[in-house]
Design an enzyme around this catalytic site. Structure first.
Site, mmCIF file in Angstrom:
data_model
loop_
_atom_site.group_PDB
_atom_site.id
_atom_site.type_symbol
_atom_site.label_atom_id
_atom_site.label_comp_id
_atom_site.label_asym_id
_atom_site.label_seq_id
_atom_site.Cartn_x
_atom_site.Cartn_y
_atom_site.Cartn_z
ATOM 1 C CG HIS A 127 -0.368 0.076 2.544
ATOM 2 N ND1 HIS A 127 -0.079 -1.042 3.284
ATOM 3 C CD2 HIS A 127 0.000 1.126 3.321
ATOM 4 C CE1 HIS A 127 0.430 -0.684 4.452
ATOM 5 N NE2 HIS A 127 0.503 0.621 4.506
ATOM 6 C CD GLU A 150 -1.733 3.299 6.554
ATOM 7 O OE1 GLU A 150 -0.720 2.884 5.956
ATOM 8 O OE2 GLU A 150 -1.863 3.227 7.786
HETATM 9 CO CO CO Z 1 0.860 1.721 6.288
#
Ligand code: CO
Length: 134
Positions: A79, A130
């Protein structure tokens, strides 16, 4: 809405080997490994001038990165974390635009002690995103 890249996270099957790759082959500054049982990972921080890279190895049976590593046995980019000033405002704006927020949609305390949310990769160019409030 998006600020800086807070970190890029790479899931790895072998943290010691990945640490050696970043420290010895790439010549980066790498932290000691930290076990984060509440997040199901052991993490090493690669400290760069403008951001950091987190190398994540599964910890425990129910690690959130186990399924990813089953699909990507050699490891891979897991991510990207972007900073936002107001995570609730960011969430509400994204939900209004039709984006999927993972989990129950409420921010959790992330690996750095700040509120975080994850956004569905299918809504963001195939990448798990995120958001971290800074
Ligand atoms: Co992270």
């Amino acid at each position: 809405m998006l600020g800086r890249v807070n970190h890029i996270a790479i899931a790895v099957p072998d943290l010691a080997a990945a640490t050696a790759t970043y420290r010895d082959t790439l010549g980066a500054r790498v932290s000691q490994a930290q076990a984060l049982p509440e997040h199901g990972v052991t993490v090493v921080f690669v400290e760069l001038d403008n951001t950091k890279v987190e190398l994540l190895e599964p910890l425990g049976e129910a690690s959130p990165i186990s399924a990813f590593l089953a699909r990507n046995p050699g490891g891979g980019m897991h991510h990207v974390c972007y900073e936002v000033e107001d995570i609730i405002a960011a969430r509400d704006r994204l939900k209004a635009a039709g984006a999927r927020v993972l989990g129950d949609g409420e921010p959790k305390t992330g690996a750095h002690g700040k509120p975080v949310l994850f956004l569905h990769p299918k809504d963001f160019c195939g990448t798990l995103v995120e958001l971290e409030q800074v």
